[in-house]
Design a protein around this motif. Structure first.
Motif, PDB file in Angstrom:
ATOM      1  N   TYR A 231      75.880  81.413  54.666  1.00  0.00           N
ATOM      2  CA  TYR A 231      75.556  80.020  54.398  1.00  0.00           C
ATOM      3  C   TYR A 231      76.839  79.204  54.279  1.00  0.00           C
ATOM      4  CZ  TYR A 231      71.003  81.994  53.148  1.00  0.00           C
ATOM      5  OH  TYR A 231      69.809  82.669  53.172  1.00  0.00           O
ATOM      6  N   ARG A 232      76.742  77.946  54.644  1.00  0.00           N
ATOM      7  CA  ARG A 232      77.890  77.052  54.524  1.00  0.00           C
ATOM      8  C   ARG A 232      78.241  76.842  53.051  1.00  0.00           C
ATOM      9  NH1 ARG A 232      79.985  71.835  56.802  1.00  0.00           N
ATOM     10  NH2 ARG A 232      80.660  70.640  54.990  1.00  0.00           N
ATOM     11  N   LEU A 233      79.532  76.921  52.757  1.00  0.00           N
ATOM     12  CA  LEU A 233      80.022  76.599  51.423  1.00  0.00           C
ATOM     13  C   LEU A 233      81.076  75.503  51.562  1.00  0.00           C
ATOM     14  CD1 LEU A 233      80.398  80.057  49.635  1.00  0.00           C
ATOM     15  CD2 LEU A 233      78.648  78.322  49.260  1.00  0.00           C
ATOM     16  N   ASP A 234      80.833  74.364  50.922  1.00  0.00           N
ATOM     17  CA  ASP A 234      81.718  73.214  51.080  1.00  0.00           C
ATOM     18  C   ASP A 234      83.145  73.510  50.645  1.00  0.00           C
ATOM     19  OD1 ASP A 234      79.700  71.693  52.117  1.00  0.00           O
ATOM     20  OD2 ASP A 234      79.145  70.771  50.207  1.00  0.00           O
ATOM     21  N   GLU A 235      83.304  74.391  49.653  1.00  0.00           N
ATOM     22  CA  GLU A 235      84.652  74.662  49.153  1.00  0.00           C
ATOM     23  C   GLU A 235      85.541  75.287  50.229  1.00  0.00           C
ATOM     24  OE1 GLU A 235      84.524  78.424  46.438  1.00  0.00           O
ATOM     25  OE2 GLU A 235      82.536  77.516  46.416  1.00  0.00           O
ATOM     26  N   TYR A 236      84.935  76.020  51.164  1.00  0.00           N
ATOM     27  CA  TYR A 236      85.714  76.589  52.262  1.00  0.00           C
ATOM     28  C   TYR A 236      85.851  75.592  53.408  1.00  0.00           C
ATOM     29  CZ  TYR A 236      85.885  81.212  50.162  1.00  0.00           C
ATOM     30  OH  TYR A 236      86.157  82.258  49.327  1.00  0.00           O
ATOM     31  N   GLU A 237      84.809  74.829  53.654  1.00  0.00           N
ATOM     32  CA  GLU A 237      84.837  73.872  54.758  1.00  0.00           C
ATOM     33  C   GLU A 237      85.872  72.770  54.538  1.00  0.00           C
ATOM     34  OE1 GLU A 237      83.078  73.869  57.601  1.00  0.00           O
ATOM     35  OE2 GLU A 237      81.923  75.690  57.180  1.00  0.00           O
ATOM     36  N   SER A 238      86.283  72.559  53.300  1.00  0.00           N
ATOM     37  CA  SER A 238      87.275  71.519  53.003  1.00  0.00           C
ATOM     38  C   SER A 238      88.664  72.093  52.744  1.00  0.00           C
ATOM     39  CB  SER A 238      86.820  70.707  51.783  1.00  0.00           C
ATOM     40  OG  SER A 238      86.668  71.545  50.646  1.00  0.00           O
ATOM     41  N   ASP A 239      88.830  73.403  52.946  1.00  0.00           N
ATOM     42  CA  ASP A 239      90.111  74.068  52.702  1.00  0.00           C
ATOM     43  C   ASP A 239      90.934  74.051  53.992  1.00  0.00           C
ATOM     44  OD1 ASP A 239      92.197  75.957  52.408  1.00  0.00           O
ATOM     45  OD2 ASP A 239      91.064  77.078  50.921  1.00  0.00           O
TER      46      ASP A 239
ATOM     47  N   ARG B 112      76.121  80.291  44.153  1.00  0.00           N
ATOM     48  CA  ARG B 112      76.926  79.074  44.302  1.00  0.00           C
ATOM     49  C   ARG B 112      76.102  77.930  44.887  1.00  0.00           C
ATOM     50  NH1 ARG B 112      83.165  80.652  45.800  1.00  0.00           N
ATOM     51  NH2 ARG B 112      83.308  82.493  44.473  1.00  0.00           N
ATOM     52  N   ILE B 113      75.121  78.275  45.706  1.00  0.00           N
ATOM     53  CA  ILE B 113      74.296  77.249  46.333  1.00  0.00           C
ATOM     54  C   ILE B 113      73.341  76.613  45.325  1.00  0.00           C
ATOM     55  CG2 ILE B 113      72.430  76.895  48.009  1.00  0.00           C
ATOM     56  CD1 ILE B 113      73.837  79.044  49.744  1.00  0.00           C
TER      57      ILE B 113
END
Length: 294
Positions: free
Chosen positions: A148-156, A204-205
């Motif tokens: 699943y997409r995790l925003d914390e990684y997508e913005s790293d 986390r989701i």
């Protein structure tokens, strides 16, 4: 000596907290403490000053730190080299969340094989921590990661410099209960809660949803596997947030029921993402990637 003890040592060096390091290593704190003690006994020295808060390295620990880092780095490098040498060009190795390996991955691989039937797939549905999944991808232990997409990684920015991704689907996490519990729901306070393990993707989701519920929740069961939580739901043990695709048949039959339908903010939709390390350009990976892109 088990290399895991060295990895435990390095984790504790980073966090300076037994509880936080134990969580990262996916073990209980007592078990983690025993493993650190086993390493100290093997070396014959005390590595950490446990009277300090946060814990700190002793002089012997400071001396051992670069040695441990070097051993772990060398082992990882050797593993990458051997994996690259043994890897047939027609094989794609994937790591996937167990739920997605059942509900999403078969259709995805079927689609790929319509145009690339020469490819072979090795799938490991590991219920590991978020960090361990992405670490396996970054260190070339696997070719692809389905999660699943995790925003914390997508913005790293550092992460994005090495990794690219494609959205391959959507999933909705719904608050549900078993039919037996649904009949007595208004009187169930606090409401028994079937929770995900702290290190899991699902936790986390749904954590932001947990904090908005209209009643108190009391955890009575914890698991990293959605499938285990669904079994507990069916027995009427508690409520949980689960992927809609995983319980679609039970929802139709009424053995599992959705709750709080008047609160759309208590459900969440997430992208299902396929990640790859873009520094690797084997022919099989490139063929697979082109096949899944729209």
């Amino acid at each position: 000596m088990d290399q895991k003890l060295l990895e435990d040592f390095l984790s504790l060096c980073r966090h300076r907290s037994f509880s936080h390091a134990a969580q990262e290593r996916n073990v209980t704190q007592p078990a983690f403490s025993r493993r650190i003690r086993a390493l100290e006994e093997w070396l014959g020295v005390v590595l950490f000053d446990r009277t300090a808060l946060p814990v700190r390295l002793t002089a012997q620990g400071e001396q051992f730190l670069p040695v441990a880092r070097d051993i772990v780095d060398r082992m990882a490098e050797a593993r990458r080299e051997f994996a690259a040498g043994n890897r047939s060009d027609g094989i794609v190795r994937l790591i996937s969340l167990p739920t997605l390996s059942i509900n999403v991955l078969p259709d995805l691989l079927f689609r790929v094989r319509q145009t690339c039937d020469q490819l072979r797939f090795v799938v490991n549905p590991f219920p590991q921590s978020v960090e361990e999944h992405f670490c396996a991808l970054m260190e070339h232990q696997v070719d692809m990661l389905l999660t699943y997409r995790l925003d914390e990684y997508e913005s790293d920015s550092e992460f994005l410099s090495h990794i690219e991704s494609a959205t391959v689907g959507r999933e909705r996490f719904l608050p549900v209960v078993g039919s037996a519990l649904a009949e007595r729901l208004p009187s169930a306070s606090p409401l028994p809660y079937l929770s995900y393990s702290n290190f899991s993707f699902a936790n986390r989701i749904i954590l932001p949803l947990y904090e908005k519920t209209p009643c108190e929740l009391q955890s009575v069961y914890e698991s990293s596997l959605s499938e285990g939580i669904v079994k507990m739901l069916e027995k009427g043990i508690g409520m949980a947030w689960v992927p809609e695709t995983l319980v679609s048949e039970q929802l139709k039959r009424g053995t599992i029921r959705r709750i709080w339908e008047d609160r759309p903010d208590l459900s969440v939709e997430v992208d299902i993402k396929l990640y790859r390390n873009k520094t690797v350009h084997r022919a099989a990976i490139e063929t697979f990637w082109k096949a899944i892109l729209p």
